[in-house]
Scaffold this active site. Structure first.
Site, PDB file in Angstrom:
ATOM      1  N   ASP A  22      -6.810   4.513  -4.786  1.00 56.25           N
ATOM      2  CA  ASP A  22      -7.511   4.366  -3.499  1.00 56.25           C
ATOM      3  C   ASP A  22      -8.125   5.745  -3.257  1.00 56.25           C
ATOM      4  OD1 ASP A  22      -7.947   2.589  -1.025  1.00 56.25           O
ATOM      5  OD2 ASP A  22      -7.143   4.386  -0.098  1.00 56.25           O
ATOM      6  N   LYS A  45       0.862  -1.193   0.000  1.00 54.26           N
ATOM      7  CA  LYS A  45       0.000   0.000   0.000  1.00 54.26           C
ATOM      8  C   LYS A  45       0.894   1.237   0.000  1.00 54.26           C
ATOM      9  CE  LYS A  45      -4.348   1.292   0.169  1.00 54.26           C
ATOM     10  NZ  LYS A  45      -5.541   0.652  -0.404  1.00 54.26           N
TER      11      LYS A  45
END
Ligand code: NDP
Length: 449
Positions: free
Chosen positions: A169, A129
Protein backbone atom coordinates in the site's frame (compact mmCIF):
# COMPACT_ATOMS: atom_id res chain seq x y z
CA UNK A 1 -27.66 10.64 3.07
CA UNK A 2 -28.46 10.38 6.78
CA UNK A 3 -29.96 7.79 9.11
CA UNK A 4 -33.68 7.04 8.78
CA UNK A 5 -33.39 3.51 10.16
CA UNK A 6 -33.40 3.65 13.98
CA UNK A 7 -31.72 0.30 14.41
CA UNK A 8 -28.68 1.18 12.24
CA UNK A 9 -28.51 4.58 13.87
CA UNK A 10 -28.19 2.78 17.25
CA UNK A 11 -25.51 0.46 15.83
CA UNK A 12 -23.59 3.51 14.64
CA UNK A 13 -24.01 5.34 17.98
CA UNK A 14 -22.49 2.31 19.70
CA UNK A 15 -19.53 2.31 17.27
CA UNK A 16 -19.00 6.01 18.06
CA UNK A 17 -19.04 5.29 21.81
CA UNK A 18 -16.46 2.52 21.50
CA UNK A 19 -14.13 4.26 19.00
CA UNK A 20 -14.22 7.91 20.00
CA UNK A 21 -10.71 8.77 18.83
CA UNK A 22 -10.99 7.14 15.42
CA UNK A 23 -12.44 9.73 12.99
CA UNK A 24 -11.48 7.97 9.75
CA UNK A 25 -12.93 4.67 10.96
CA UNK A 26 -16.17 6.37 12.05
CA UNK A 27 -16.42 8.20 8.71
CA UNK A 28 -16.13 4.90 6.81
CA UNK A 29 -18.58 3.01 9.05
CA UNK A 30 -21.15 5.77 8.86
CA UNK A 31 -21.09 5.89 5.06
CA UNK A 32 -21.49 2.13 4.78
CA UNK A 33 -24.26 1.81 7.39
CA UNK A 34 -26.21 4.69 5.84
CA UNK A 35 -26.27 3.02 2.48
CA UNK A 36 -27.25 -0.35 3.99
CA UNK A 37 -30.51 1.02 5.42
CA UNK A 38 -32.72 -0.43 2.66
CA UNK A 39 -31.00 -3.80 3.16
CA UNK A 40 -31.70 -3.79 6.91
CA UNK A 41 -35.35 -3.06 6.15
CA UNK A 42 -35.70 -5.78 3.52
CA UNK A 43 -33.69 -8.45 5.38
CA UNK A 44 -34.83 -8.47 9.07
CA UNK A 45 -32.89 -11.70 9.77
CA UNK A 46 -29.66 -9.69 9.52
CA UNK A 47 -30.67 -7.61 12.54
CA UNK A 48 -31.88 -10.70 14.40
CA UNK A 49 -28.48 -12.35 13.91
CA UNK A 50 -26.51 -9.25 14.87
CA UNK A 51 -24.74 -9.14 11.52
CA UNK A 52 -24.35 -5.35 11.54
CA UNK A 53 -23.00 -5.25 15.09
CA UNK A 54 -20.56 -8.03 14.24
CA UNK A 55 -19.33 -6.63 10.93
CA UNK A 56 -18.24 -3.29 12.45
CA UNK A 57 -16.01 -5.01 15.04
CA UNK A 58 -12.67 -6.47 13.82
CA UNK A 59 -12.23 -10.19 14.45
CA UNK A 60 -8.73 -9.43 15.74
CA UNK A 61 -6.55 -6.33 16.22
CA UNK A 62 -2.81 -6.78 16.63
CA UNK A 63 -0.60 -3.87 17.74
CA UNK A 64 3.09 -4.46 18.21
CA UNK A 65 6.48 -2.87 18.85
CA UNK A 66 8.87 -2.58 15.90
CA UNK A 67 12.39 -1.81 17.16
CA UNK A 68 15.19 -1.30 14.62
CA UNK A 69 18.67 0.23 14.49
CA UNK A 70 19.31 3.22 12.22
CA UNK A 71 22.52 3.86 10.28
CA UNK A 72 24.03 5.89 13.14
CA UNK A 73 23.53 2.97 15.53
CA UNK A 74 20.60 4.61 17.34
CA UNK A 75 17.63 2.44 18.33
CA UNK A 76 14.33 3.53 16.80
CA UNK A 77 10.91 2.24 17.83
CA UNK A 78 7.81 2.28 15.62
CA UNK A 79 4.33 0.90 16.14
CA UNK A 80 3.08 -1.94 13.93
CA UNK A 81 -0.56 -2.84 13.22
CA UNK A 82 -2.50 -5.66 11.63
CA UNK A 83 -6.28 -5.53 11.79
CA UNK A 84 -7.87 -8.85 10.78
CA UNK A 85 -11.34 -7.53 10.16
CA UNK A 86 -13.43 -10.25 8.58
CA UNK A 87 -12.69 -13.77 7.34
CA UNK A 88 -16.24 -14.88 6.44
CA UNK A 89 -15.47 -15.42 2.74
CA UNK A 90 -11.72 -16.11 2.75
CA UNK A 91 -8.34 -15.44 4.39
CA UNK A 92 -7.79 -11.84 5.49
CA UNK A 93 -6.34 -9.84 2.61
CA UNK A 94 -5.24 -6.22 2.47
CA UNK A 95 -2.15 -4.08 2.18
CA UNK A 96 0.49 -2.81 4.58
CA UNK A 97 0.96 0.97 4.75
CA UNK A 98 4.17 2.66 5.90
CA UNK A 99 3.54 6.34 6.54
CA UNK A 100 3.99 8.63 9.58
CA UNK A 101 0.21 9.29 9.62
CA UNK A 102 -0.61 5.61 10.25
CA UNK A 103 -2.62 4.97 13.42
CA UNK A 104 -5.32 2.56 14.55
CA UNK A 105 -8.13 4.67 13.10
CA UNK A 106 -6.61 4.70 9.62
CA UNK A 107 -5.83 0.98 9.62
CA UNK A 108 -9.35 0.17 10.85
CA UNK A 109 -11.02 2.36 8.22
CA UNK A 110 -8.95 0.70 5.51
CA UNK A 111 -9.58 -2.81 6.87
CA UNK A 112 -13.31 -2.17 7.12
CA UNK A 113 -13.55 -0.90 3.54
CA UNK A 114 -11.42 -3.83 2.41
CA UNK A 115 -14.12 -6.33 3.51
CA UNK A 116 -16.60 -5.00 0.94
CA UNK A 117 -14.03 -4.31 -1.76
CA UNK A 118 -12.68 -7.85 -1.58
CA UNK A 119 -16.18 -9.28 -1.65
CA UNK A 120 -16.99 -7.22 -4.76
CA UNK A 121 -14.12 -8.84 -6.69
CA UNK A 122 -16.08 -12.11 -6.58
CA UNK A 123 -12.94 -13.85 -5.29
CA UNK A 124 -12.62 -15.69 -1.94
CA UNK A 125 -10.79 -13.11 0.16
CA UNK A 126 -11.64 -11.63 3.55
CA UNK A 127 -10.76 -8.11 4.75
CA UNK A 128 -7.69 -6.91 6.65
CA UNK A 129 -5.12 -4.12 6.67
CA UNK A 130 -1.88 -3.29 8.44
CA UNK A 131 1.12 -1.03 8.54
CA UNK A 132 3.26 1.18 10.69
CA UNK A 133 3.94 4.84 11.46
CA UNK A 134 7.48 4.31 10.08
CA UNK A 135 8.37 6.99 7.50
CA UNK A 136 10.31 5.44 4.59
CA UNK A 137 11.16 8.89 3.19
CA UNK A 138 14.84 9.74 3.51
CA UNK A 139 15.77 6.31 4.89
CA UNK A 140 18.69 4.35 3.43
CA UNK A 141 18.21 0.95 1.75
CA UNK A 142 19.76 -0.72 4.79
CA UNK A 143 17.38 1.07 7.18
CA UNK A 144 14.35 0.07 5.08
CA UNK A 145 15.56 -3.54 5.13
CA UNK A 146 16.16 -3.59 8.88
CA UNK A 147 12.76 -2.05 9.54
CA UNK A 148 10.96 -4.56 7.27
CA UNK A 149 12.79 -7.47 8.92
CA UNK A 150 11.86 -6.31 12.40
CA UNK A 151 8.24 -5.71 11.35
CA UNK A 152 7.96 -9.23 9.90
CA UNK A 153 9.67 -10.84 12.89
CA UNK A 154 6.48 -10.14 14.84
CA UNK A 155 3.91 -10.18 12.01
CA UNK A 156 4.90 -13.67 10.81
CA UNK A 157 3.25 -15.37 13.78
CA UNK A 158 -0.14 -13.92 12.81
CA UNK A 159 -0.22 -14.55 9.04
CA UNK A 160 -0.03 -17.44 6.58
CA UNK A 161 -1.13 -18.34 3.04
CA UNK A 162 -4.50 -19.68 4.31
CA UNK A 163 -4.86 -17.23 7.22
CA UNK A 164 -3.86 -13.71 6.24
CA UNK A 165 -2.03 -12.57 3.10
CA UNK A 166 -0.77 -8.95 3.25
CA UNK A 167 0.30 -6.87 0.23
CA UNK A 168 1.66 -3.37 -0.46
CA UNK A 169 0.00 0.00 0.00
CA UNK A 170 1.37 3.53 0.49
CA UNK A 171 5.12 3.28 1.15
CA UNK A 172 5.24 -0.47 0.47
CA UNK A 173 6.24 -1.48 -3.05
CA UNK A 174 8.22 -4.34 -4.55
CA UNK A 175 11.37 -3.54 -2.58
CA UNK A 176 9.66 -3.68 0.82
CA UNK A 177 7.61 -6.79 -0.07
CA UNK A 178 10.91 -8.49 -1.02
CA UNK A 179 12.50 -7.74 2.38
CA UNK A 180 9.33 -8.77 4.22
CA UNK A 181 9.08 -12.02 2.27
CA UNK A 182 12.76 -12.84 2.85
CA UNK A 183 12.31 -12.50 6.59
CA UNK A 184 9.10 -14.58 6.66
CA UNK A 185 10.85 -17.39 4.77
CA UNK A 186 13.91 -17.20 7.02
CA UNK A 187 11.85 -17.56 10.20
CA UNK A 188 9.18 -20.02 9.02
CA UNK A 189 11.30 -22.09 6.62
CA UNK A 190 8.52 -22.22 4.07
CA UNK A 191 8.12 -20.90 0.53
CA UNK A 192 4.44 -20.03 0.30
CA UNK A 193 2.21 -17.32 -1.11
CA UNK A 194 2.03 -15.43 2.19
CA UNK A 195 2.46 -11.99 0.60
CA UNK A 196 1.35 -10.62 -2.74
CA UNK A 197 3.07 -8.04 -4.90
CA UNK A 198 6.19 -10.21 -4.82
CA UNK A 199 8.99 -10.00 -7.37
CA UNK A 200 8.43 -12.03 -10.52
CA UNK A 201 11.33 -14.37 -9.75
CA UNK A 202 9.79 -15.53 -6.46
CA UNK A 203 6.09 -15.97 -7.08
CA UNK A 204 4.89 -12.51 -8.10
CA UNK A 205 2.21 -12.09 -10.74
CA UNK A 206 2.65 -10.26 -14.00
CA UNK A 207 0.37 -7.20 -14.16
CA UNK A 208 0.12 -6.86 -10.34
CA UNK A 209 2.15 -3.63 -10.44
CA UNK A 210 -0.18 -2.13 -13.02
CA UNK A 211 -3.39 -3.68 -11.67
CA UNK A 212 -4.90 -0.96 -9.48
CA UNK A 213 -4.36 1.83 -12.01
CA UNK A 214 -5.38 -0.30 -14.99
CA UNK A 215 -8.40 -1.66 -13.12
CA UNK A 216 -9.45 1.88 -12.19
CA UNK A 217 -9.52 2.83 -15.87
CA UNK A 218 -11.38 -0.36 -16.90
CA UNK A 219 -14.02 0.47 -14.29
CA UNK A 220 -14.18 4.11 -15.40
CA UNK A 221 -14.48 3.06 -19.05
CA UNK A 222 -17.52 0.93 -18.15
CA UNK A 223 -19.06 3.72 -16.06
CA UNK A 224 -18.54 6.20 -18.91
CA UNK A 225 -19.93 3.75 -21.50
CA UNK A 226 -23.17 3.39 -19.51
CA UNK A 227 -23.57 7.16 -19.92
CA UNK A 228 -22.63 7.05 -23.62
CA UNK A 229 -19.15 8.50 -23.06
CA UNK A 230 -15.52 7.40 -23.52
CA UNK A 231 -11.97 8.44 -22.57
CA UNK A 232 -11.27 9.39 -26.19
CA UNK A 233 -9.90 12.94 -26.41
CA UNK A 234 -10.83 13.75 -22.80
CA UNK A 235 -8.77 15.76 -20.31
CA UNK A 236 -7.91 13.68 -17.26
CA UNK A 237 -6.49 14.83 -13.91
CA UNK A 238 -4.76 12.16 -11.81
CA UNK A 239 -3.67 13.10 -8.28
CA UNK A 240 -0.66 11.39 -6.70
CA UNK A 241 2.30 9.95 -8.57
CA UNK A 242 2.74 6.59 -6.88
CA UNK A 243 1.85 3.08 -7.92
CA UNK A 244 -1.85 3.68 -8.57
CA UNK A 245 -1.42 7.07 -10.25
CA UNK A 246 1.37 6.04 -12.63
CA UNK A 247 -0.55 3.12 -14.11
CA UNK A 248 -3.84 5.00 -14.14
CA UNK A 249 -2.02 7.53 -16.33
CA UNK A 250 -0.70 4.78 -18.62
CA UNK A 251 -4.11 3.13 -19.15
CA UNK A 252 -6.11 6.38 -19.40
CA UNK A 253 -3.66 7.49 -22.10
CA UNK A 254 -3.91 4.14 -23.91
CA UNK A 255 -7.70 4.52 -23.87
CA UNK A 256 -7.39 7.86 -25.67
CA UNK A 257 -7.43 10.29 -22.73
CA UNK A 258 -4.88 13.03 -22.06
CA UNK A 259 -3.53 13.23 -18.49
CA UNK A 260 -2.87 16.93 -17.97
CA UNK A 261 -2.01 17.04 -14.24
CA UNK A 262 -0.43 14.87 -11.53
CA UNK A 263 0.80 15.61 -7.99
CA UNK A 264 2.76 14.55 -4.95
CA UNK A 265 2.33 15.76 -1.40
CA UNK A 266 4.30 18.95 -2.17
CA UNK A 267 2.61 20.19 -5.33
CA UNK A 268 1.33 19.44 -8.80
CA UNK A 269 2.49 19.61 -12.41
CA UNK A 270 0.46 20.60 -15.45
CA UNK A 271 1.49 19.50 -18.94
CA UNK A 272 -0.98 20.48 -21.64
CA UNK A 273 0.66 18.02 -24.04
CA UNK A 274 -0.15 15.10 -21.76
CA UNK A 275 2.09 13.73 -19.00
CA UNK A 276 4.26 10.83 -20.11
CA UNK A 277 3.86 8.13 -17.43
CA UNK A 278 7.36 6.84 -18.20
CA UNK A 279 8.88 10.13 -17.03
CA UNK A 280 6.95 9.84 -13.75
CA UNK A 281 8.15 6.23 -13.46
CA UNK A 282 11.77 7.42 -13.69
CA UNK A 283 11.22 10.21 -11.14
CA UNK A 284 9.24 8.19 -8.61
CA UNK A 285 10.23 4.55 -9.07
CA UNK A 286 13.91 4.95 -9.99
CA UNK A 287 15.07 8.26 -8.53
CA UNK A 288 12.49 8.44 -5.68
CA UNK A 289 12.49 12.19 -6.29
CA UNK A 290 9.87 15.00 -6.11
CA UNK A 291 7.36 15.59 -8.89
CA UNK A 292 8.60 19.13 -9.50
CA UNK A 293 11.69 17.59 -11.17
CA UNK A 294 9.35 16.75 -14.10
CA UNK A 295 10.28 20.25 -15.32
CA UNK A 296 13.88 19.02 -15.84
CA UNK A 297 12.47 16.54 -18.39
CA UNK A 298 9.69 18.70 -19.84
CA UNK A 299 10.58 22.40 -19.42
CA UNK A 300 7.30 23.54 -21.02
CA UNK A 301 5.31 22.04 -18.14
CA UNK A 302 4.21 24.05 -15.09
CA UNK A 303 4.75 23.27 -11.38
CA UNK A 304 2.50 24.66 -8.65
CA UNK A 305 3.40 24.34 -4.96
CA UNK A 306 0.62 22.80 -2.79
CA UNK A 307 -1.18 19.64 -3.85
CA UNK A 308 -4.86 20.56 -3.30
CA UNK A 309 -4.88 23.10 -6.16
CA UNK A 310 -4.76 20.24 -8.64
CA UNK A 311 -8.59 20.13 -8.67
CA UNK A 312 -8.68 23.62 -10.21
CA UNK A 313 -7.05 22.27 -13.41
CA UNK A 314 -9.94 21.98 -15.91
CA UNK A 315 -10.74 18.38 -16.85
CA UNK A 316 -13.51 16.03 -17.97
CA UNK A 317 -12.48 13.10 -15.78
CA UNK A 318 -10.79 13.20 -12.35
CA UNK A 319 -9.00 10.19 -10.86
CA UNK A 320 -7.90 10.91 -7.26
CA UNK A 321 -5.09 8.39 -6.64
CA UNK A 322 -3.11 9.84 -3.70
CA UNK A 323 -4.60 9.43 -0.22
CA UNK A 324 -7.68 9.68 2.02
CA UNK A 325 -9.63 12.95 2.21
CA UNK A 326 -7.45 14.65 -0.42
CA UNK A 327 -10.48 15.95 -2.34
CA UNK A 328 -12.63 18.24 -0.22
CA UNK A 329 -15.75 20.32 -0.86
CA UNK A 330 -13.80 23.21 -2.44
CA UNK A 331 -11.96 20.77 -4.71
CA UNK A 332 -15.22 19.12 -5.75
CA UNK A 333 -16.83 22.49 -6.48
CA UNK A 334 -13.83 23.52 -8.58
CA UNK A 335 -14.09 20.29 -10.58
CA UNK A 336 -17.81 20.68 -11.21
CA UNK A 337 -17.33 24.33 -12.18
CA UNK A 338 -14.73 23.41 -14.79
CA UNK A 339 -17.11 20.88 -16.36
CA UNK A 340 -15.75 17.62 -14.90
CA UNK A 341 -18.47 14.96 -15.26
CA UNK A 342 -16.79 11.78 -14.02
CA UNK A 343 -14.78 11.00 -10.87
CA UNK A 344 -13.44 7.55 -10.03
CA UNK A 345 -11.47 6.92 -6.85
CA UNK A 346 -8.08 5.23 -7.24
CA UNK A 347 -7.06 6.01 -3.65
CA UNK A 348 -9.03 4.78 -0.64
CA UNK A 349 -11.67 7.32 0.50
CA UNK A 350 -10.00 10.29 -1.25
CA UNK A 351 -13.26 12.28 -1.34
CA UNK A 352 -14.57 13.81 1.88
CA UNK A 353 -18.30 13.28 2.60
CA UNK A 354 -18.87 16.94 1.66
CA UNK A 355 -17.14 16.46 -1.69
CA UNK A 356 -19.27 13.40 -2.37
CA UNK A 357 -22.42 15.44 -1.68
CA UNK A 358 -21.29 18.02 -4.26
CA UNK A 359 -20.73 15.30 -6.89
CA UNK A 360 -24.05 13.61 -6.19
CA UNK A 361 -25.96 16.90 -6.23
CA UNK A 362 -24.36 17.84 -9.56
CA UNK A 363 -25.02 14.51 -11.27
CA UNK A 364 -21.32 13.71 -11.66
CA UNK A 365 -20.69 10.03 -12.49
CA UNK A 366 -18.97 8.75 -9.35
CA UNK A 367 -17.04 5.49 -8.94
CA UNK A 368 -16.31 4.84 -5.24
CA UNK A 369 -12.94 3.44 -4.18
CA UNK A 370 -14.11 0.06 -3.00
CA UNK A 371 -15.38 -0.69 -6.49
CA UNK A 372 -13.09 1.40 -8.69
CA UNK A 373 -9.75 0.49 -7.11
CA UNK A 374 -10.49 -3.19 -6.42
CA UNK A 375 -8.27 -4.26 -9.33
CA UNK A 376 -5.17 -4.34 -7.12
CA UNK A 377 -6.53 -6.75 -4.58
CA UNK A 378 -8.28 -8.78 -7.29
CA UNK A 379 -4.93 -9.32 -9.00
CA UNK A 380 -3.39 -10.14 -5.62
CA UNK A 381 -5.99 -12.90 -5.33
CA UNK A 382 -4.95 -14.06 -8.82
CA UNK A 383 -1.35 -14.11 -7.55
CA UNK A 384 -2.52 -16.36 -4.69
CA UNK A 385 -4.14 -18.72 -7.24
CA UNK A 386 -0.91 -18.90 -9.23
CA UNK A 387 1.12 -19.55 -6.06
CA UNK A 388 -1.21 -22.39 -5.02
CA UNK A 389 -0.93 -23.94 -8.48
CA UNK A 390 2.83 -23.23 -8.64
CA UNK A 391 2.22 -21.70 -12.07
CA UNK A 392 2.70 -18.27 -13.66
CA UNK A 393 0.15 -16.85 -16.04
CA UNK A 394 1.08 -14.46 -18.88
CA UNK A 395 0.60 -10.70 -18.60
CA UNK A 396 -2.24 -10.91 -21.14
CA UNK A 397 -4.03 -13.66 -19.19
CA UNK A 398 -3.90 -11.73 -15.93
CA UNK A 399 -4.85 -8.44 -17.61
CA UNK A 400 -7.84 -10.08 -19.35
CA UNK A 401 -9.08 -11.54 -16.04
CA UNK A 402 -8.58 -8.14 -14.36
CA UNK A 403 -10.59 -6.46 -17.11
CA UNK A 404 -13.50 -8.90 -16.72
CA UNK A 405 -13.46 -8.56 -12.93
CA UNK A 406 -13.67 -4.75 -13.16
CA UNK A 407 -16.52 -4.89 -15.69
CA UNK A 408 -18.40 -7.29 -13.36
CA UNK A 409 -17.79 -5.06 -10.35
CA UNK A 410 -19.29 -2.11 -12.21
CA UNK A 411 -22.39 -4.06 -13.21
CA UNK A 412 -22.85 -5.70 -9.77
CA UNK A 413 -22.70 -2.29 -8.08
CA UNK A 414 -24.99 -0.67 -10.67
CA UNK A 415 -27.51 -3.55 -10.45
CA UNK A 416 -27.55 -3.58 -6.63
CA UNK A 417 -28.19 0.18 -6.60
CA UNK A 418 -31.09 -0.28 -9.00
CA UNK A 419 -32.54 -3.24 -7.10
CA UNK A 420 -32.61 -1.22 -3.87
CA UNK A 421 -34.19 1.84 -5.46
CA UNK A 422 -31.07 3.98 -5.85
CA UNK A 423 -30.31 3.63 -9.55
CA UNK A 424 -27.08 5.37 -10.57
CA UNK A 425 -25.77 5.55 -7.00
CA UNK A 426 -22.64 3.39 -7.22
CA UNK A 427 -21.60 4.31 -3.67
CA UNK A 428 -24.69 2.61 -2.27
CA UNK A 429 -24.60 -0.15 -4.91
CA UNK A 430 -21.00 -1.11 -4.13
CA UNK A 431 -21.67 -1.15 -0.37
CA UNK A 432 -24.80 -3.26 -0.79
CA UNK A 433 -23.35 -5.78 -3.27
CA UNK A 434 -20.14 -6.17 -1.24
CA UNK A 435 -22.02 -6.46 2.05
CA UNK A 436 -24.62 -9.03 1.00
CA UNK A 437 -22.13 -11.76 0.12
CA UNK A 438 -20.24 -11.36 3.40
CA UNK A 439 -23.46 -11.09 5.43
CA UNK A 440 -24.84 -14.30 3.92
CA UNK A 441 -21.58 -16.14 4.68
CA UNK A 442 -21.74 -14.87 8.27
CA UNK A 443 -25.32 -16.10 8.60
CA UNK A 444 -24.38 -19.56 7.31
CA UNK A 445 -21.42 -19.83 9.66
CA UNK A 446 -23.39 -19.07 12.83
CA UNK A 447 -22.30 -17.36 16.00
CA UNK A 448 -19.92 -18.94 18.54
CA UNK A 449 -21.93 -19.23 21.78
P1 NDP B 1 2.32 5.22 -3.21
O1 NDP B 1 3.05 5.32 -1.93
O2 NDP B 1 2.93 4.47 -4.34
O3 NDP B 1 1.97 6.68 -3.76
C1 NDP B 1 1.22 7.62 -3.06
C2 NDP B 1 1.31 8.90 -3.84
O4 NDP B 1 0.41 9.87 -3.33
C3 NDP B 1 2.70 9.54 -3.78
O5 NDP B 1 2.94 10.13 -5.02
C4 NDP B 1 2.52 10.59 -2.69
O6 NDP B 1 3.43 11.67 -2.78
C5 NDP B 1 1.13 11.08 -3.03
N1 NDP B 1 0.48 11.78 -1.95
C6 NDP B 1 0.40 11.46 -0.66
N2 NDP B 1 -0.34 12.37 0.01
C7 NDP B 1 -0.70 13.30 -0.91
C8 NDP B 1 -1.47 14.47 -0.87
N3 NDP B 1 -2.03 14.88 0.28
N4 NDP B 1 -1.66 15.15 -2.02
C9 NDP B 1 -1.11 14.72 -3.18
N5 NDP B 1 -0.37 13.64 -3.28
C10 NDP B 1 -0.17 12.93 -2.16
O7 NDP B 1 0.87 4.63 -2.86
P2 NDP B 1 -0.16 3.89 -3.81
O8 NDP B 1 -0.16 4.52 -5.15
O9 NDP B 1 0.06 2.44 -3.68
O10 NDP B 1 -1.52 4.21 -3.05
C11 NDP B 1 -2.27 5.40 -3.29
C12 NDP B 1 -3.67 5.22 -2.76
O11 NDP B 1 -4.29 4.11 -3.42
C13 NDP B 1 -3.80 4.91 -1.27
O12 NDP B 1 -5.00 5.47 -0.79
C14 NDP B 1 -3.89 3.40 -1.26
O13 NDP B 1 -4.53 2.92 -0.08
C15 NDP B 1 -4.76 3.17 -2.48
N6 NDP B 1 -4.70 1.84 -3.04
C16 NDP B 1 -3.51 1.29 -3.47
C17 NDP B 1 -3.50 0.04 -4.04
C18 NDP B 1 -2.25 -0.54 -4.63
O14 NDP B 1 -2.35 -1.61 -5.25
N7 NDP B 1 -1.11 0.09 -4.48
C19 NDP B 1 -4.72 -0.77 -4.13
C20 NDP B 1 -5.93 -0.08 -3.74
C21 NDP B 1 -5.88 1.17 -3.19
P3 NDP B 1 4.69 11.80 -1.77
O15 NDP B 1 5.77 11.00 -2.44
O16 NDP B 1 4.95 13.23 -1.72
O17 NDP B 1 4.27 11.21 -0.45
Amino acid sequence: MSFTNEYLQRVYADVVKKNLNEPEFLQAVRKVLESLQPVAERRPELEKNGVFERIVEPERTIIFRVPWVDDSGKIQVNRGFRVQFNSAIGPYKGGLRLHPSVNLSIIKFLGFEQIFKNSLTGLPIGGGKGGSDFDPKGKSEAEIMRFCQSFMTELQRHIGPDTDVPAGDIGVGGREIGYLYGQYKRIRNEFTGVLTGKGLSFGGSLARTEATGFGLCYFTKEMLAAAGKTFEGKRVVVSGSGNVAIYANQKATQLGGKVVAMSDSNGYIVDENGIDFQVIQVIKEQKRDRIKTYLNFVPTARYVEGSTGIWTVPCDIALPCATQNELDKAGAEALVKSGCYAVAEGANMPSTPEALEVFQASGVLFGPAKAANAGGVATSALEMCQNSQRLSWTFEEVDAKLHDIMVNIYHNAANAAKEYGMAGNLVAGANIAGFLKVADAMLWQGIAY
